[in-house]
Design a protein around this motif. Structure first.
Motif, short mmCIF file in Angstrom:
data_model
loop_
_atom_site.label_atom_id
_atom_site.label_comp_id
_atom_site.label_asym_id
_atom_site.label_seq_id
_atom_site.Cartn_x
_atom_site.Cartn_y
_atom_site.Cartn_z
N MET A 1 0.81 -1.22 0.00
CA MET A 1 0.00 0.00 0.00
C MET A 1 0.85 1.27 0.00
N LYS A 2 2.17 1.11 -0.04
CA LYS A 2 3.08 2.26 -0.02
C LYS A 2 2.81 3.14 1.20
N GLU A 3 2.79 2.50 2.35
CA GLU A 3 2.60 3.20 3.62
C GLU A 3 3.81 2.95 4.51
N PHE A 4 4.26 4.01 5.20
CA PHE A 4 5.36 3.90 6.15
C PHE A 4 4.85 4.36 7.51
N PRO A 5 4.68 3.43 8.47
CA PRO A 5 3.94 3.75 9.68
C PRO A 5 4.82 4.22 10.84
N TYR A 6 4.17 4.93 11.79
CA TYR A 6 4.70 5.05 13.14
C TYR A 6 4.40 3.71 13.83
N VAL A 7 5.42 3.00 14.24
CA VAL A 7 5.24 1.66 14.79
C VAL A 7 5.16 1.77 16.31
N ARG A 8 3.96 1.65 16.84
CA ARG A 8 3.75 1.65 18.28
C ARG A 8 3.42 0.22 18.72
N TYR A 9 3.78 -0.10 19.94
CA TYR A 9 3.56 -1.44 20.46
C TYR A 9 3.30 -1.35 21.95
N LEU B 1 10.74 -3.02 7.31
CA LEU B 1 10.32 -1.76 6.71
C LEU B 1 11.51 -0.93 6.25
N GLU B 2 12.61 -1.02 6.98
CA GLU B 2 13.82 -0.29 6.58
C GLU B 2 14.32 -0.78 5.22
N LYS B 3 14.18 -2.10 4.97
CA LYS B 3 14.61 -2.64 3.67
C LYS B 3 13.69 -2.18 2.54
N TYR B 4 12.40 -1.96 2.86
CA TYR B 4 11.46 -1.57 1.83
C TYR B 4 11.66 -0.15 1.34
N LYS B 5 12.49 0.64 2.02
CA LYS B 5 12.70 2.02 1.60
C LYS B 5 13.38 2.12 0.24
N SER B 6 13.96 1.00 -0.20
CA SER B 6 14.59 1.00 -1.53
C SER B 6 13.60 0.77 -2.65
N ILE B 7 12.34 0.45 -2.33
CA ILE B 7 11.33 0.25 -3.36
C ILE B 7 11.00 1.59 -4.00
N PRO B 8 10.89 1.66 -5.32
CA PRO B 8 10.52 2.93 -5.97
C PRO B 8 9.18 3.46 -5.45
N ASN B 9 9.15 4.77 -5.23
CA ASN B 9 7.94 5.48 -4.78
C ASN B 9 7.52 5.13 -3.36
N TYR B 10 8.36 4.37 -2.63
CA TYR B 10 8.01 4.08 -1.24
C TYR B 10 8.32 5.31 -0.39
N PRO B 11 7.39 5.72 0.47
CA PRO B 11 7.60 6.95 1.24
C PRO B 11 8.79 6.81 2.20
#
Length: 926
Positions: free
Chosen positions: A203-211, A240-250
């Motif tokens: 979904m091309k979402e980068f969240p605040y990860v709360r737990y 999620l840190e690895k997904y930052k290399s995906i094009p258009n990923y926020p």
């Protein structure tokens, strides 16, 4: 070659807002199936879709078969099943990036005659570079690949705003006693985190990860279990840190994520939820969202059974699912009456003559009339069945007491009085009441008080284990200041307040008395939206800036989080529960079209993930808060739990795992065969087979009989085997039983040459007495087990393959010789030979081997040991290899049920020029 998905974010760039389930559906249909076509043909050409067990579930949760067919897919196949070659059709692989799937894909598309023309490969999660290099190394497959992409879609949508990761046993695997010491504890967490990460990547979402922060820090088992949300958040953050290399990923945060576990609210899974949706799954015998309903027969005939699916494609279900069951029954009756009064076809039997124009209108209305009446009749029958169950089981009294306990309006005497009056109630309902009672009044289950309650409710000790096991989940922190907090501390200490919820009767517009209950998730999400979650109880992996809270709360209804004052008492159904369909039954079946206008001006999404299973009441709260906060709230969980399943499967099985060895959890789950097989796991499997019999006192006599019988059988077979062994020794040592007269014969004269030979082999003859008389000689010198043997065609050479990585070719000029000359051929480091074979003239020898880096078939010169050529089968392992008598062809049987044949091309001088793949023999079933 390797590309990522380049779809835009669903809420950015001015694009049309897509709800969660529609987003997953569109990606699968249009981004994967719709765009997968070769340039030679049109997009309407038929294709084959191949999936594995996981991806087929992903597809079935998001799309219908009709949707898949509309995208040009004519055949759907399992990757591990034998398939018919279709060389004129393109194929789409939607698979997990596992070694088994890669091997099957390469097997399908390699060789001179692949199964399909062009392959479009889509992986459900990130694929390793080693697998990509393995695919690129096969030069025959590479030109046949049309696409090689990561879809990052390995979650299972179960609702327009909900998904699961398909971990039904997460509660057992993660929270059982000493579960953290099992290797599958980490496997479960990593799989869960990777599938959850694909939600945000897709979904091309980068969240605040709360737990939910750990509640204890003393190193106790309870403290270890309270660390599970943090561990999941930590693994997810790395993904999620690895997904930052995906094009258009926020690169900055675009949404909120809250990770919880089932201990946050243990009442929600067991209390009777009175909505139409919850009652269907609680009281009816449903299989997922399927239900077999008995409808009245036409023209007074016998009733007929019909299987129906209750999902978002049913407009009546979509409108009424979150309404109170009594309200839903009333509205169904009103809808049926209103529809019949307005529809022309319903008034066909009225008195008087009809004009031609009126008859035409009636005929036009008949199809719609029949379809709508069928839908309404279906839900009227289901609601009627539910109301009968409520009356027969006296659930109104039980449900009233449950909610009074939750809100602090009932005491111990009320529970005792109800248990005395409901002696004929089901065990499940009494158990659910006592579980709520234990959460609100934990001190009532100390000492022998629990035994007295068990006797009053006529429950067995086995039933009470479901209550006792709740302590392994723990409860809310003792320091919680809110009046809605509760504790599940069974070992004494400070008592909790006798109200597990704050009564919101004055704040909400619900008018039904049994509609007061709300899950704790609702309060947590409201506090999250306001930025009021306690940081000591709910930590954040990436703490947001102070000024970002107001931006994320954009489009909320009011600064204080409440809606403007407006009386809704005249309406029985709250605004959030009202559907988008008109009451006359003429609404469209296109659910997504009706929902989209409500999401045109939505704020940032809120994701919440619950470890251990989510409930229907929590799903209802997410739909409610979506309309209230103007932010789409998406609920994720390891599974969706209904009360019967939660009690009978989770809680009782939970206890069984707790008392068995710590690795028994992994055995019952049934992990793949390639999972690590430790000695503890083997022991656990044996204990799983035996321990249930020991636990049951009824079977103790049978177990004792089996043990005695096994001992008797062992003694009998031991004597039999000793007798057989003595007979074998008699054959192997005939001199011990020879005629004593033969030993009295005088020694004969022997020649000097014979005497020297006899002396030379004296030790060998003594050694041979310990073997069979036909044992000619022993070839020694192997440093490990021998895995393959082959005589040369002239019987003058014997080749052996040994696990020490050496192939030895013995020259058998004299079979009775004390020592033999042999040619030593060393395999590359890490290589293990599996099979060995000679050519017809013994000039060449072929060896099948496997190593950590690959599985090779190597061709050596039979006399010099020089390497003539080799080929990698790209399989998990090689089982057998041989060379043709003329030395021209080389065949191998490996992991797949195929035999691959290579051609050895020789130069004019007799040297090997190349080894090329010639054919692939299919048709084997195993």
């Amino acid at each position: 070659m390797m590309t990522y998905s380049d779809s835009e974010s669903s809420h950015g760039g001015g694009k049309e807002y897509k709800v969660f389930r529609q987003f997953s559906r569109d990606r699968l249909l249009y981004e994967m199936l719709g765009e997968s076509t070769s340039g030679e043909g049109s997009k309407s050409s038929w294709k084959v879709l191949i999936m594995d067990k996981v991806t087929v579930k992903v597809m079935s949760h998001s799309c219908k078969m009709a949707d898949i067919t509309d995208q040009g897919v004519s055949l759907v196949e399992d990757i591990f099943r034998r398939r018919q070659p279709l060389p004129s059709m393109d194929v789409i692989y939607f698979i997990q990036p596992t070694k088994e799937n890669i091997v099957m894909f390469l097997s399908d598309m390699s060789g001179r005659e692949p199964l399909y023309k062009k392959a479009f490969v889509f992986f459900s999660s990130p694929v390793s570079k080693d697998f990509i290099n393995n695919i690129k190394s096969d030069i025959s497959v590479l030109p046949r690949i049309g696409a090689l992409r990561e879809m990052n879609l390995e979650y299972f949508p179960v609702d327009s705003q909900a998904f699961i990761t398909d971990h039904d046993s997460a509660l057992v695997e993660l929270y059982s006693e000493e579960a953290e010491n099992s290797p599958y504890f980490e496997i479960c967490l990593y799989t869960m985190a990777s599938r959850l990460a694909t939600v945000f990547a897709s979904m091309k979402e980068f969240p605040y990860v709360r737990y939910r922060a750990p509640r204890e820090q003393d190193g106790s088992p309870a403290a270890t279990r309270s660390l599970i949300p943090f561990k999941l958040a930590e693994i997810l953050w790395k993904c999620l840190e690895k997904y930052k290399s995906i094009p258009n990923y926020p690169q900055t945060e675009t949404c909120d994520l809250l990770i919880l576990d089932r201990s946050v609210d243990q009442i929600a899974p067991v209390i009777h939820e009175w909505t139409y949706d919850a009652m269907c799954h609680d009281l009816l015998n449903m299989d997922g969202n399927k239900y077999v309903v008995e409808l009245p027969g036409k023209h007074g005939g016998p009733p007929v059974e019909k299987e129906v699916i209750l999902d978002d494609n049913d407009p009546v279900w979509l409108e009424l699912r979150h309404a109170h069951i009594a309200d839903a029954s009333e509205r169904l009756h009103d809808k049926m009456t209103t529809f019949k009064s307005k529809n022309k076809a319903a008034n066909i039997n009225r008195d008087g003559e009809l004009s031609t124009r009126e008859l035409q209108k009636i005929v036009q209305a008949l199809p719609q009339y029949n379809e709508t009446v069928e839908k309404l009749t279906l839900h009227v029958e289901i609601a009627g069945t539910i109301n009968e169950c409520i009356r027969d089981m006296r659930l109104r009294d039980l449900g009233q007491l449950e909610q009074d306990l939750v809100f602090g309006d009932a005491a111990a005497k009320d529970v005792i009085n109800l248990l005395r009056s409901l002696q004929d109630a089901s065990t499940e309902n009494k158990l659910r009441l006592l579980m709520i009672y234990a959460i609100v009044y934990p001190e009532k289950f100390e000492g022998d008080k629990a035994t007295k309650l068990m006797q009053l409710a006529k429950l067995t000790p086995e039933d009470m284990k479901a209550i006792n096991n709740m302590k392994y989940l723990g409860g809310s922190p003792q320091s919680k200041k809110s009046s809605s907090g509760f504790s599940l501390k069974f070992d004494g200490g400070q008592k909790t307040k006798h109200a597990a919820r704050k009564d919101r009767t004055g704040e909400e517009e619900e008018t039904w008395q049994l509609f007061r209950f709300y899950p704790m998730l609702e309060e947590l999400l409201e506090n999250l939206n306001k930025g009021q979650l306690p940081k000591d109880e709910y930590a954040c992996m990436n703490e947001p800036a102070k000024d970002s809270k107001s931006q994320r709360s954009t489009n909320s209804t009011a600064p204080n989080g409440r809606r403007p004052a407006h009386s809704m008492r005249s309406r029985r159904t709250p605004a959030w529960a009202r559907g988008h369909c008109s009451d006359d039954g003429y609404s469209s079946d296109s659910v997504l079209k009706n929902v989209v206008p409500d999401f045109r001006r939505m704020g940032q999404r809120i994701f919440v993930f619950i470890i251990g299973g989510a409930t229907r009441s929590e799903l209802r709260a997410c739909h409610k808060l979506t309309a209230k906060l103007r932010r789409e709230v998406i609920l994720g969980s390891t599974s969706f739990e209904d009360p019967p399943q939660y009690i009978s499967v989770k809680e009782k099985q939970f206890h069984a795992y707790l008392i068995w060895p710590k690795t028994a959890v992994a055995v019952r789950k049934g992990y793949p065969q390639n999972s690590p097989e430790t000695p503890q796991l083997v022991l656990a499997r044996k204990l799983l087979l035996f321990r249930p019999l020991v636990m049951d006192p009824i079977l103790s006599t049978a177990v004792l009989s089996l043990v005695i019988g096994a001992v008797i059988a062992f003694v009998f077979f031991r004597s039999y085997l000793l007798k057989q062994r003595s007979e074998v020794q008699t054959i192997a040592k005939p001199d011990l039983h020879s005629d004593p007269k033969k030993h009295s014969k005088p020694p004969q004269h022997v020649s000097r040459k014979s005497h020297s030979k006899s002396h030379a082999h004296a030790s060998d003859k003594d050694s041979n007495k310990r073997h069979h008389p036909l044992d000619l000689n022993t070839l020694k010198g192997h440093a490990d087990s021998v895995t393959g043997l082959c005589f040369s065609p002239d019987a003058r050479n014997l080749a052996t393959a040994c696990s020490d990585g050496v192939v030895r070719i013995f020259k058998l000029d004299d079979a009775s010789s004390k020592s033999f000359k042999f040619l030593r051929i060393n395999l590359p480091a890490g290589g293990h030979p599996i099979a060995v074979a000679f050519s017809d003239d013994a000039s060449s020898i072929v060896v099948a081997s496997q190593a950590m880096t690959g599985t090779d078939i190597t061709l050596w010169h039979g006399r010099t040991g020089k390497v003539l050529g080799h080929v990698d089968t790209n399989q998990l392992k090689n089982n057998m290899a041989t060379i043709s008598p003329n030395g021209r062809f080389l065949a191998a049987a490996a992991f797949t049920a195929d035999v691959k044949v290579w051609e050895i091309v020789y130069s004019k001088d007799g040297s090997v020029k190349e080894v090329s793949k010639a054919m692939q023999l299919k048709g084997h079933k195993a």
